[in-house]
Design an enzyme around this catalytic site. Sequence first.
Site, PDB file in Angstrom:
ATOM      1  CE  LYS A 130     -39.414  -4.523  -7.521  1.00  0.00           C
ATOM      2  NZ  LYS A 130     -39.214  -4.328  -6.082  1.00  0.00           N
TER       3      LYS A 130
ATOM      4  N   GLY B  22     -41.388   0.700   1.630  1.00  0.00           N
ATOM      5  CA  GLY B  22     -40.638   1.249   2.756  1.00  0.00           C
ATOM      6  C   GLY B  22     -41.484   1.676   3.942  1.00  0.00           C
TER       7      GLY B  22
ATOM      8  CB  ALA C  97     -43.618  -2.851  -1.380  1.00  0.00           C
ATOM      9  N   GLY C  98     -44.108  -3.326   1.739  1.00  0.00           N
ATOM     10  CA  GLY C  98     -45.075  -3.108   2.803  1.00  0.00           C
ATOM     11  C   GLY C  98     -44.871  -3.951   4.043  1.00  0.00           C
TER      12      GLY C  98
ATOM     13  CG  ASN D 123     -34.332  -3.297   0.426  1.00  0.00           C
ATOM     14  OD1 ASN D 123     -33.845  -3.041  -0.663  1.00  0.00           O
ATOM     15  ND2 ASN D 123     -33.610  -3.126   1.522  1.00  0.00           N
ATOM     16  CB  THR D 124     -37.539  -0.936   4.253  1.00  0.00           C
ATOM     17  OG1 THR D 124     -37.460  -0.427   2.922  1.00  0.00           O
ATOM     18  CG2 THR D 124     -37.181   0.169   5.217  1.00  0.00           C
TER      19      THR D 124
END
Lengths: 265, 66
Positions: free
Chosen positions: A108, A169, A195-196, A217-218
């Site tokens: 990535k 995040g 993301a997001g 992830n977050t």
Amino acid sequence: MPDDGKSISEADTLRVAGREFNSRLIIGTGKYESYAQNADALRASGAEIITVAVRRVNLTNPDEPMLVDHISPDDYTFLPNTAGCFTGEDAVRTLRLAREAGGWDLVKLEVLSDPKHLYPDMAETLRAAEMLIKDGFQVMVYCSDDPVYAKKLEEIGCCAIMPLGAPIGSGLGIQNPVNIRLIVEEAKVPVIVDAGVGTASDAAIAMELGCDGVLMNTAIAEAKEPVRMARAMKHAVIAGREAYLAGRMPKKKYADPSSPLAGLI
Amino acid sequence: MQIMLNGDSSDVPDGLNVEGLLAHLEIPLRKVAVERNLEIVPKSRYADTLLQAEDRIEIVHFIGGG
């Protein structure tokens, strides 16, 4: 016939760079309380690919827990990232080390800019992608939601286009569904929102737009109950994908009764 | 001799090869990758890559990340 929950997802696999995956969810391994919790969330999510970072070994404490002791590269596809790299040269150096450590060429790429918004530096991302592809890597690339750059990244040979839904995040959800949809319509390689995503409905929206997968992830790691959220995300990605494939009904301006009006007493 | 090890100056025995360095540091060789003066050292070359004073060595592994 009752749905066993497997028939469709088994037939409908995610194909990236010649590899095939049943799950369309990719999860990160950062920000968890512990690698043990991370491993539990991973199992609950059903994900088969995880992102990992490459960092110096802590020489002052060789007994520090190691990721690979909790999540084995024999069981999951490790996707090494270039987090913290700001130039193509940094990215190539980092991923060459990752390739040596693990032996994988699927990576990535993310080349970030300002720490405040963590938006990708697209000019440098494009340059880094070219360098990596020349070096034999299969590049899944984190990018802005700009359809023009997405196309350029595909044209130089990236194996997956991974536009952000919102800043890394932030958990703000898909901020520009029009652009994500444009990227999906133009791309011949998988498009994965990276993301997001903040909660399950965000993941479902990404999939309903026709994306091939979602990377997060977050949203899982910082949920109050990460393992439960991981399970929610698994269902959301499947639900969104199924809804996309099923084809939603057209939106109408006025009501349309579900029960027939004929034969009323 | 002095080498730069993960960014810090470090005193290691003379005549060490990469395999010896990892053993000296008690680092499992299977879980890491090593770079010497910005060049990857393949695992197959650990035994015959001799360290020299002033070498810049990086030893990395996979950690959690997004």
